[in-house]
Scaffold this motif. Structure first.
Motif, PDB file in Angstrom:
ATOM      1  N   ASP A 300       1.903  -0.208  -5.460  1.00 16.90           N
ATOM      2  CA  ASP A 300       1.069   0.430  -4.436  1.00 16.90           C
ATOM      3  C   ASP A 300       1.295  -0.207  -3.078  1.00 16.90           C
ATOM      4  O   ASP A 300       1.340   0.465  -2.056  1.00 16.90           O
ATOM      5  CB  ASP A 300      -0.417   0.309  -4.810  1.00 16.90           C
ATOM      6  CG  ASP A 300      -0.730   1.101  -6.054  1.00 16.90           C
ATOM      7  OD1 ASP A 300       0.014   2.044  -6.338  1.00 16.90           O
ATOM      8  OD2 ASP A 300      -1.707   0.765  -6.731  1.00 16.90           O
ATOM      9  N   ARG A 301       1.402  -1.532  -3.109  1.00 20.73           N
ATOM     10  CA  ARG A 301       1.573  -2.257  -1.857  1.00 20.73           C
ATOM     11  C   ARG A 301       2.877  -1.843  -1.185  1.00 20.73           C
ATOM     12  O   ARG A 301       2.958  -1.717   0.034  1.00 20.73           O
ATOM     13  CB  ARG A 301       1.587  -3.756  -2.156  1.00 20.73           C
ATOM     14  CG  ARG A 301       1.709  -4.617  -0.951  1.00 20.73           C
ATOM     15  CD  ARG A 301       1.475  -6.072  -1.303  1.00 20.73           C
ATOM     16  NE  ARG A 301       1.817  -6.939  -0.195  1.00 20.73           N
ATOM     17  CZ  ARG A 301       2.992  -7.507  -0.064  1.00 20.73           C
ATOM     18  NH1 ARG A 301       3.933  -7.322  -0.972  1.00 20.73           N
ATOM     19  NH2 ARG A 301       3.245  -8.284   0.964  1.00 20.73           N
ATOM     20  N   GLU A 302       3.858  -1.591  -2.017  1.00 18.64           N
ATOM     21  CA  GLU A 302       5.170  -1.179  -1.499  1.00 18.64           C
ATOM     22  C   GLU A 302       5.062   0.092  -0.666  1.00 18.64           C
ATOM     23  O   GLU A 302       5.699   0.224   0.380  1.00 18.64           O
ATOM     24  CB  GLU A 302       6.095  -0.948  -2.696  1.00 18.64           C
ATOM     25  CG  GLU A 302       7.556  -0.966  -2.369  1.00 18.64           C
ATOM     26  CD  GLU A 302       8.031  -2.360  -2.008  1.00 18.64           C
ATOM     27  OE1 GLU A 302       9.147  -2.459  -1.512  1.00 18.64           O
ATOM     28  OE2 GLU A 302       7.284  -3.337  -2.198  1.00 18.64           O
ATOM     29  N   LYS A 303       4.218   1.000  -1.110  1.00 19.69           N
ATOM     30  CA  LYS A 303       4.064   2.259  -0.375  1.00 19.69           C
ATOM     31  C   LYS A 303       3.464   1.998   1.001  1.00 19.69           C
ATOM     32  O   LYS A 303       3.854   2.623   1.992  1.00 19.69           O
ATOM     33  CB  LYS A 303       3.173   3.216  -1.165  1.00 19.69           C
ATOM     34  CG  LYS A 303       3.888   3.733  -2.391  1.00 19.69           C
ATOM     35  CD  LYS A 303       3.023   4.670  -3.194  1.00 19.69           C
ATOM     36  CE  LYS A 303       3.696   4.975  -4.514  1.00 19.69           C
ATOM     37  NZ  LYS A 303       2.832   4.699  -5.659  1.00 19.69           N
ATOM     38  N   ILE A 304       2.507   1.066   1.061  1.00 24.68           N
ATOM     39  CA  ILE A 304       1.922   0.728   2.363  1.00 24.68           C
ATOM     40  C   ILE A 304       2.965   0.053   3.241  1.00 24.68           C
ATOM     41  O   ILE A 304       3.084   0.349   4.428  1.00 24.68           O
ATOM     42  CB  ILE A 304       0.702  -0.187   2.170  1.00 24.68           C
ATOM     43  CG1 ILE A 304      -0.367   0.545   1.376  1.00 24.68           C
ATOM     44  CG2 ILE A 304       0.159  -0.631   3.505  1.00 24.68           C
ATOM     45  CD1 ILE A 304      -1.539  -0.302   1.022  1.00 24.68           C
ATOM     46  N   LEU A 305       3.741  -0.839   2.621  1.00 28.84           N
ATOM     47  CA  LEU A 305       4.755  -1.533   3.415  1.00 28.84           C
ATOM     48  C   LEU A 305       5.782  -0.551   3.958  1.00 28.84           C
ATOM     49  O   LEU A 305       6.281  -0.715   5.069  1.00 28.84           O
ATOM     50  CB  LEU A 305       5.446  -2.617   2.584  1.00 28.84           C
ATOM     51  CG  LEU A 305       4.592  -3.796   2.151  1.00 28.84           C
ATOM     52  CD1 LEU A 305       5.466  -4.909   1.626  1.00 28.84           C
ATOM     53  CD2 LEU A 305       3.740  -4.317   3.281  1.00 28.84           C
ATOM     54  N   ASP A 306       6.063   0.496   3.193  1.00 24.61           N
ATOM     55  CA  ASP A 306       6.979   1.519   3.700  1.00 24.61           C
ATOM     56  C   ASP A 306       6.409   2.176   4.946  1.00 24.61           C
ATOM     57  O   ASP A 306       7.132   2.422   5.912  1.00 24.61           O
ATOM     58  CB  ASP A 306       7.226   2.592   2.627  1.00 24.61           C
ATOM     59  CG  ASP A 306       8.149   2.091   1.539  1.00 24.61           C
ATOM     60  OD1 ASP A 306       8.836   1.074   1.777  1.00 24.61           O
ATOM     61  OD2 ASP A 306       8.190   2.694   0.453  1.00 24.61           O
ATOM     62  N   MET A 338       3.213  10.687   4.796  1.00 27.68           N
ATOM     63  CA  MET A 338       3.208   9.573   3.837  1.00 27.68           C
ATOM     64  C   MET A 338       1.781   9.174   3.485  1.00 27.68           C
ATOM     65  O   MET A 338       1.460   8.914   2.327  1.00 27.68           O
ATOM     66  CB  MET A 338       3.970   8.381   4.422  1.00 27.68           C
ATOM     67  CG  MET A 338       5.469   8.576   4.421  1.00 27.68           C
ATOM     68  SD  MET A 338       6.295   7.327   5.403  1.00 27.68           S
ATOM     69  CE  MET A 338       6.609   6.079   4.173  1.00 27.68           C
ATOM     70  N   ILE A 339       0.927   9.109   4.507  1.00 27.34           N
ATOM     71  CA  ILE A 339      -0.447   8.675   4.230  1.00 27.34           C
ATOM     72  C   ILE A 339      -1.185   9.729   3.408  1.00 27.34           C
ATOM     73  O   ILE A 339      -1.957   9.391   2.504  1.00 27.34           O
ATOM     74  CB  ILE A 339      -1.196   8.364   5.538  1.00 27.34           C
ATOM     75  CG1 ILE A 339      -0.541   7.173   6.219  1.00 27.34           C
ATOM     76  CG2 ILE A 339      -2.657   8.053   5.273  1.00 27.34           C
ATOM     77  CD1 ILE A 339      -1.159   6.786   7.529  1.00 27.34           C
ATOM     78  N   SER A 340      -0.931  11.012   3.696  1.00 25.43           N
ATOM     79  CA  SER A 340      -1.668  12.017   2.925  1.00 25.43           C
ATOM     80  C   SER A 340      -1.184  12.053   1.476  1.00 25.43           C
ATOM     81  O   SER A 340      -1.921  12.468   0.590  1.00 25.43           O
ATOM     82  CB  SER A 340      -1.542  13.395   3.573  1.00 25.43           C
ATOM     83  OG  SER A 340      -0.191  13.759   3.642  1.00 25.43           O
ATOM     84  N   PRO A 344      -4.719  10.126  -1.959  1.00 27.85           N
ATOM     85  CA  PRO A 344      -5.244  10.538  -3.276  1.00 27.85           C
ATOM     86  C   PRO A 344      -4.649   9.728  -4.418  1.00 27.85           C
ATOM     87  O   PRO A 344      -5.354   9.398  -5.377  1.00 27.85           O
ATOM     88  CB  PRO A 344      -4.855  12.012  -3.375  1.00 27.85           C
ATOM     89  CG  PRO A 344      -3.824  12.230  -2.348  1.00 27.85           C
ATOM     90  CD  PRO A 344      -3.988  11.211  -1.292  1.00 27.85           C
ATOM     91  N   ALA A 345      -3.362   9.391  -4.289  1.00 26.25           N
ATOM     92  CA  ALA A 345      -2.733   8.611  -5.366  1.00 26.25           C
ATOM     93  C   ALA A 345      -3.399   7.254  -5.500  1.00 26.25           C
ATOM     94  O   ALA A 345      -3.697   6.793  -6.611  1.00 26.25           O
ATOM     95  CB  ALA A 345      -1.241   8.441  -5.073  1.00 26.25           C
ATOM     96  N   LEU A 436      -9.637   2.549   3.018  1.00 29.84           N
ATOM     97  CA  LEU A 436      -9.011   3.853   2.790  1.00 29.84           C
ATOM     98  C   LEU A 436      -9.803   4.942   3.513  1.00 29.84           C
ATOM     99  O   LEU A 436      -9.227   5.876   4.075  1.00 29.84           O
ATOM    100  CB  LEU A 436      -8.972   4.121   1.286  1.00 29.84           C
ATOM    101  CG  LEU A 436      -7.840   5.014   0.781  1.00 29.84           C
ATOM    102  CD1 LEU A 436      -6.510   4.396   1.097  1.00 29.84           C
ATOM    103  CD2 LEU A 436      -7.969   5.230  -0.711  1.00 29.84           C
ATOM    104  N   ARG A 437     -11.124   4.771   3.505  1.00 25.91           N
ATOM    105  CA  ARG A 437     -11.969   5.733   4.208  1.00 25.91           C
ATOM    106  C   ARG A 437     -11.668   5.729   5.701  1.00 25.91           C
ATOM    107  O   ARG A 437     -11.579   6.773   6.344  1.00 25.91           O
ATOM    108  CB  ARG A 437     -13.433   5.331   3.999  1.00 25.91           C
ATOM    109  CG  ARG A 437     -14.266   6.405   3.354  1.00 25.91           C
ATOM    110  CD  ARG A 437     -15.625   5.860   3.082  1.00 25.91           C
ATOM    111  NE  ARG A 437     -16.594   6.289   4.078  1.00 25.91           N
ATOM    112  CZ  ARG A 437     -17.851   5.831   4.101  1.00 25.91           C
ATOM    113  NH1 ARG A 437     -18.251   4.948   3.196  1.00 25.91           N
ATOM    114  NH2 ARG A 437     -18.681   6.248   5.006  1.00 25.91           N
ATOM    115  N   ILE A 438     -11.507   4.537   6.251  1.00 22.13           N
ATOM    116  CA  ILE A 438     -11.212   4.441   7.683  1.00 22.13           C
ATOM    117  C   ILE A 438      -9.875   5.109   7.982  1.00 22.13           C
ATOM    118  O   ILE A 438      -9.752   5.902   8.915  1.00 22.13           O
ATOM    119  CB  ILE A 438     -11.191   2.961   8.123  1.00 22.13           C
ATOM    120  CG1 ILE A 438     -12.575   2.350   7.959  1.00 22.13           C
ATOM    121  CG2 ILE A 438     -10.713   2.842   9.554  1.00 22.13           C
ATOM    122  CD1 ILE A 438     -12.645   0.891   8.277  1.00 22.13           C
TER     123      ILE A 438
END
Lengths: 532, 329
Positions: A300-306, A338-340, A344-345, A436-438
């Motif tokens: 999951d962290r990888e997706k944020i780092l991307d 990417m964020i959208s 949800p994931a 995530l809400r923010i």
């Protein structure tokens, strides 16, 4: 406003809180400080930060006090004339001061009395070097550097790993050395635990193995050149560290970043907070012996780092903020896509983690009722961040010192009252959901416009400033004393892990070795920001 | 023609022992290599990785290469350690486990010695093996090693008892300690169906006995660095490692023999059923390891004394009553 009656002979000056970050400043006598501290404690203040300034004929001790529910900071100063300067120790009133006093002794050579254990905190136990003195030039080459190196080489006492510290007559207990190289310290840190059987009697932390002295680096280069250092204090949640510096200097200069830049800052900081908490969850479970969550969290962290890589060009040690904005614009459409996908994931993943981890019987047995940090102890040691909020104190810099666009956002501050490792786990899980809400609120409608002010002053007006923002680990504050020149006169980094870990010796007693590891892990310490 | 001297009893016995010894050692080593590979693959699947893929198809030769690496590693000797015991420990941990394979029936007549003490031999040997973990930890002259060794002894004492008690139910139903008789007693119904509680206790205690997570306290890498293994390197380390995996295989083989009908099964030959059942149990053991966090040392011991042992005693009582009432003497 300040409701404390000040001791006699105290000079008091009110300041513009929006600009300086504190509402009131008092210069008190050496003898009056302890009395003042006791009064402040009664009024619900806690010691946020303590540092010193080196002038040609005197030292100035600077105490930053803060309250839990509001941002009303109170700065207190004590002037100590130069030869053989000795300050008043306040460790018995605010235990947080013990480490800070040791640090000041370490860097400036100021002695404190009374102090239970006044020895060097970060540097090796050598008598000669006090690197934050103005007389210490601190260039990377030359006489100073050689002096440091030779002192470290000569300094056998600091590396007393081989010296048995156990008193000979004490046969029932022994000392176990966790670190500096140990799988569970997540960095180069040493915990010396006195143990009988499997029970820990007491612990002592030794820090400073990764010390780089960022504060000295700030004093020998200009304001802009200090940016890269901020990404290297806490390499896991570096965005919030950029944020503090940007806010501090912008407030001091009297400028404000454009709305688009503000929104990008908050967006990236909150994503970074999630990434940081994910790394914490991964390593905390590793400390508890569960290996598998590590990979899921890193996934999951990888997706944020991307996402952050696409925005800033960096994955870890961000250097993206600038005075008056951010370095460059972000590719809006791609980031939004990417964020959208991510939101949800990740919501689903958070739910899974809560079920698989939070409901696991072994996990609960290992964390519930373990490492209970009471509200009073937490405040006495200046613990901030999720660790403080798990102890029932609702203090979040995003609320108490409203900065950037946070006042306009809709989010909650998760608080638990238990104070144990499980509460700290729950607070961080809830915080991820709130972040995530923010992100969800702002990523769709980034305001158009400039991202960087075209003209920014090069110097900060003469004066003192303190500002802190909420990083993933707690309140990261910077105290800045500016003399109006292009370089800071003194820049003190108040890192959250430093204070959080100073409370660790209160918890690391009367427990098992395994608990010691899990309690340490539950504080989410990043050693490089403790050492600075 | 077989020379006459080979027919003298002690020589033929020695030859037989030599042959089976070599066979068991070879099988155990190959099996441990396979299990290490399997563990890496299973953990990779559980963690959404691919595991080793480079060396050979699906990385099957990875562990062979690893063992070559371990063979060539420098053997470090701790300066203040008790050298003789330090060197003895890896052998003492490995040898008893191989000996245990004597009584495991892998097929109809495929058993090295059908001893009348049966699985008691296995338990005795596994205690010796566990004891040598302590030996290794203590002789390493390292606090982490010593702590790991001490934990291993406490754990062994705590988990040996429920292990034996849970199997006693099977013995009551069979009336024999002999492994072949236990297997043939399950020709109609597996003991796991008759004694489900005993099987659960046996499985938990077996995890504790074989040092597997969540009971892997003697080497608890996040607390004790590597526990009793900390000071071992190269092939000495590999022997401990092999022993652990062989121990898991042995425990699973015991589980399949005592509770899952052993080598019996339709269509396929006995050894095939034996391996299928054993590896299934091994897979469950691995699954458990990669799913749970570790217990704390006191929780581990209390779990055995306060949960497993009372339950095992209860199971034994109920089984004894049932056997007296419903089975003819």
């Amino acid at each position: 406003m300040l409701s404390v009656t000040l001791p006699p002979d105290t000079l008091r000056a009110d300041k513009d809180a929006a600009r300086h970050g504190y509402a009131c400043e008092a210069v008190t006598r050496r003898d009056g400080l302890r009395e003042l501290c006791a009064r402040l404690k009664d009024q619900g203040y806690f010691l946020e930060c303590l540092t010193a300034l080196d002038f040609s004929d005197a030292f100035e001790l600077v105490y930053v006090f803060s309250r839990t529910e509001s941002a009303s900071r109170f700065l207190t100063k004590v002037v100590l004339p130069k030869p053989d300067a000795s300050g008043p120790g306040v460790g018995d009133i605010f235990p947080a001061a013990r480490w800070y006093e040791r640090e000041v002794y370490d860097f400036f050579g100021i002695r404190f009395d009374p102090h239970p254990n006044l020895k060097r905190l970060i540097l090796p136990e050598t008598p000669r070097i006090h690197p934050l003195l103005k007389s210490f030039k601190g260039s990377a080459v030359g006489a100073d550097a050689e002096e440091v190196l030779s002192a470290i080489h000569e300094d056998r006492a600091a590396f007393d790993l081989l010296n048995p510290r156990t008193p000979k007559n004490d046969a029932d207990s022994y000392e176990l050395n966790l670190g500096p190289q140990h799988p569970a310290t997540h960095g180069v840190m040493r915990i010396i635990a006195r143990i009988t059987g499997e029970r820990v009697l007491s612990t002592e932390c030794t820090i400073g193995y990764g010390h780089r002295n960022h504060e000295k680096m700030a004093e020998i280069q200009d304001y802009r050149a200090f940016w890269p250092n901020l990404g290297r204090l806490d390499y896991v949640g570096a965005m919030a560290y950029n944020f503090t510096y940007a806010e501090l200097i912008e407030r001091a200069m009297g400028i404000e970043a454009p709305a688009r830049a503000q929104t990008i800052r908050v967006l990236l900081t909150e994503l970074n907070r999630i990434a940081s908490h994910l790394l914490w969850l991964a390593t905390f479970l590793l400390d508890l012996g569960a290996f598998t969550p590590y990979f899921y969290c890193f996934d999951d962290r990888e997706k944020i780092l991307d996402i952050t890589e696409l925005c800033t060009g960096e994955r870890l040690t961000y250097n993206f903020f600038r005075f008056g904005g951010v370095a460059h614009d972000i590719p809006e459409k791609r980031i939004q896509n990417m964020i959208s996908d991510f939101i949800p994931a990740f919501r689903q993943k958070l739910k899974d983690y809560r079920t698989l981890i939070g409901k696991n019987i072994i996990f609960r047995k290992r964390t519930q009722g373990i490492g209970v940090l009471s509200k009073e102890t937490a405040l006495a040691y200046g613990v901030t961040g999720p660790s403080l909020r798990a102890s029932g104190v609702c203090r979040d810099d995003r609320r108490v010192t409203p900065y950037s666009i946070y006042p306009r956002l809709d989010f909650e501050i998760p608080v638990r009252s238990e104070g144990d490792s499980y509460a700290r786990y729950l607070v961080r899980m809830d915080e991820m959901a709130q972040s995530l809400r923010i992100v969800e609120q702002i990523y769709r409608n980034l305001p158009p416009g400039e991202i960087l002010l075209p003209k920014v002053p090069k110097t900060v007006p003469r004066g003192e400033y303190y500002f802190s923002t909420e990083s993933a680990r707690g309140s990261f504050g910077i105290y800045l004393a500016s003399d109006g020149s292009p370089t800071p006169y003194r820049l003190k980094l108040r890192t959250p892990s430093f204070s959080n870990i100073s409370a660790f010796s209160e918890l690391g007693r009367e427990c098992f070795i395994a608990d010691l590891i899990s309690i340490f892990g539950s504080f989410d310490a990043i050693v490089s920001e403790i050492d600075r | 023609m077989i020379p006459v001297f080979l027919k003298t009893p002690w020589v033929s016995e020695a030859l037989k022992a030599g042959f089976w010894g070599c066979f068991a050692t070879g099988f155990v080593s190959a099996n441990a290599l396979f299990l290490v590979w399997l563990e890496r693959k299973v953990s990779a699947r559980i963690q959404r990785r691919r595991g080793p893929i480079i060396a050979g198809p699906e990385g099957i030769f990875q562990t062979v290469l690893d063992s070559v690496k371990l063979f060539t590693k420098e053997l470090v000797l701790p300066r203040h350690g008790k050298t003789f015991l330090y060197l003895l420990a890896p052998l003492l941990v490995f040898a008893p486990i191989i000996v245990s394979f004597i009584v495991i029936p892998a097929g109809k007549n495929l058993i090295i010695r059908d001893l009348n003490i049966g699985f008691l031999l296995i338990f005795a040997m596994s205690s010796v093996s566990f004891f040598s973990l302590f030996l290794g930890g203590w002789s390493s002259h390292n606090k982490y090693s010593a702590l790991g060794g001490i934990r291993s002894v406490a754990q062994n004492i705590a988990y040996e008892i429920p292990l034996l008690l849970s199997v006693m139910g099977v013995v009551l139903l069979t009336g024999s300690l002999r492994m072949t008789e236990i297997v043939s007693a399950q020709s109609r119904i597996w003991f796991v169906l008759v004694q489900p509680l005993a099987f659960g206790i046996f499985f938990c205690a077996m995890l504790g006995e074989t040092n597997r997570a969540p009971f892997d306290l003697p080497e608890a890498e996040s607390e004790l660095v590597a526990g009793y293994l900390t000071e071992y390197s190269g092939m000495r380390f590999a022997l401990f490692f092999l022993a652990e995996y062989t121990h898991v295989f042995l425990g699973s083989a015991l589980a399949s023999t005592l509770f899952l009908g052993g080598w019996q099964g339709p269509l396929l030959p006995g050894p095939a059923w034996f391996l299928i059942k054993t590896y299934s149990v091994v897979l469950v053991v691995m699954w458990v390891r990669w799913t749970f966090p570790r217990l704390r040392s006191d929780q581990l011991i209390l779990f055995s004394w306060k949960v497993l042992i009372p339950l095992a005693l209860l199971n034994l009582l109920v089984t004894a009553l049932g056997a007296t009432l419903f089975l003819q003497p």
